[in-house]
Design a protein around this motif. Structure first.
Motif, PDB file in Angstrom:
ATOM      1  N   UNK A 280       0.823  -1.211   0.000  1.00  0.00           N
ATOM      2  CA  UNK A 280       0.000   0.000   0.000  1.00  0.00           C
ATOM      3  C   UNK A 280       0.856   1.260   0.000  1.00  0.00           C
ATOM      4  N   UNK A 281       1.985   1.193   0.728  1.00  0.00           N
ATOM      5  CA  UNK A 281       2.870   2.355   0.803  1.00  0.00           C
ATOM      6  C   UNK A 281       3.621   2.567  -0.509  1.00  0.00           C
ATOM      7  N   UNK A 282       4.132   1.501  -1.083  1.00  0.00           N
ATOM      8  CA  UNK A 282       4.988   1.609  -2.267  1.00  0.00           C
ATOM      9  C   UNK A 282       4.213   1.680  -3.579  1.00  0.00           C
ATOM     10  N   UNK A 283       3.114   0.947  -3.631  1.00  0.00           N
ATOM     11  CA  UNK A 283       2.349   0.892  -4.879  1.00  0.00           C
ATOM     12  C   UNK A 283       0.876   1.192  -4.587  1.00  0.00           C
ATOM     13  N   UNK A 284       0.572   2.418  -4.140  1.00  0.00           N
ATOM     14  CA  UNK A 284      -0.815   2.735  -3.760  1.00  0.00           C
ATOM     15  C   UNK A 284      -1.815   2.598  -4.900  1.00  0.00           C
ATOM     16  N   UNK A 285      -1.333   2.635  -6.136  1.00  0.00           N
ATOM     17  CA  UNK A 285      -2.220   2.553  -7.291  1.00  0.00           C
ATOM     18  C   UNK A 285      -2.317   1.138  -7.849  1.00  0.00           C
ATOM     19  N   UNK A 286      -1.667   0.165  -7.197  1.00  0.00           N
ATOM     20  CA  UNK A 286      -1.658  -1.200  -7.702  1.00  0.00           C
ATOM     21  C   UNK A 286      -1.963  -2.231  -6.620  1.00  0.00           C
TER      22      UNK A 286
END
Length: 291
Positions: A280-286
């Motif tokens: 969630x932190x690193x890839x909030x859009x994925x």
């Protein structure tokens, strides 16, 4: 000593070459120190090229400052004041050979480190391709991640061994989450836990997200409780134990018994939550595929 059928004496501290030489002369038994014992264990277990090079480097770094003590008996062959006997010449020759070996091994390990770094980047780009024998791809409920098993930490690990095994310990530095497995049935488990935490501080890895896994709860209970203890009292003691370590770890403690499969689902859920939080932190859009 010989009359007691003692073949080797092991010291739980580091000794100089001269100390080993003098002690062996007095007791007429082979003497090794803590570093020598650790190196022997590591050498027996080294399988990969990296591990073998790390062990060899540590061995040469161990030998270098001890050469004079090892050659003490040859130094007595000198011809008098102002002259050098064959012992001194041998020492200088051996020191040069050992230093050359150390330099060569450091270069070899640097090359291995570069290859390992490239393989890690490659693995990330290729969606969790296999890295090596100690790293595996794991998928929990559609959430993929890599799980690595690193070298165990050792109490009073000599500094030169830490330096030699820097490449292996780099796995700890580069990890996103640490799973610290503790044998809670061991009488000195608190000391062991403290040793690992101290080593993590030295590696600048102490602030990483960590799950402390207290394993062998079945053995802990067998050693702690007798058959006449009331169940309510037993549960109170266990709750106090859980409360204490959850407080110490900010709620990141899990108590399991691997052999009995106890609380394995809780452990799985805890790891899954930690991994998903990183996603969630690193890839909030994925992150929609995680659920």
């Amino acid at each position: 000593m010989q009359g007691k059928n003692i073949r080797i004496v092991i010291f739980d501290d580091e000794l100089t070459g001269a100390q080993i030489n003098n002690i062996e002369k007095e007791i007429e038994v082979k003497v090794i120190d803590r570093s020598d014992l650790i190196l022997d264990i590591f050498a027996r277990r080294a399988k990969t090229a990296q591990a073998k090079a790390q062990v060899e480097l540590a061995q040469y770094q161990y030998i270098l400052p001890r050469l004079r003590g090892m050659w003490k008996h040859l130094e007595r062959l000198g011809g008098g004041i102002g002259t050098r006997g064959p012992g001194e010449s041998e020492i200088e020759t051996d020191r040069r050979i050992v230093r050359d070996k150390i330099t060569l091994l450091r270069k070899r390990l640097a090359e291995i480190d570069k290859q390992a770094f490239t393989q890690r980047v490659f693995a990330e780009n290729k969606l969790f391709a296999t890295l090596d024998t100690t790293t595996s791809k794991v998928v929990f409920e559609t959430t993929p991640f890599l799980l690595s098993d690193t070298v165990g930490f050792i109490r009073k690990l000599p500094h030169h061994l830490v330096e030699s095994f820097k490449s292996t310990l780099d796995e700890v530095r580069e990890a996103d989450i640490l799973l610290h497995v503790v044998d809670i049935s061991h009488p000195a488990y608190e000391e062991q836990l403290g040793i690992v935490n101290k080593t993590l501080q030295e590696l600048n890895a102490f602030d990483k997200p960590t799950v402390t896994i207290f394993n062998k709860m079945d053995l802990y209970e067998a050693k702690t409780f007798d058959e006449w203890l009331e169940e309510s009292t037993k549960q109170e003691i266990l709750q106090d134990l859980r409360d204490r370590w959850n407080n110490e770890t900010n709620g990141n403690a899990v108590f399991v018994s691997a052999i009995e499969k106890r609380n394995i689902d809780v452990l799985r859920k805890t790891i899954l939550e930690k991994v998903r939080e990183l996603y969630r932190i690193r890839y909030p859009y994925k992150t929609e595929f995680l659920y």
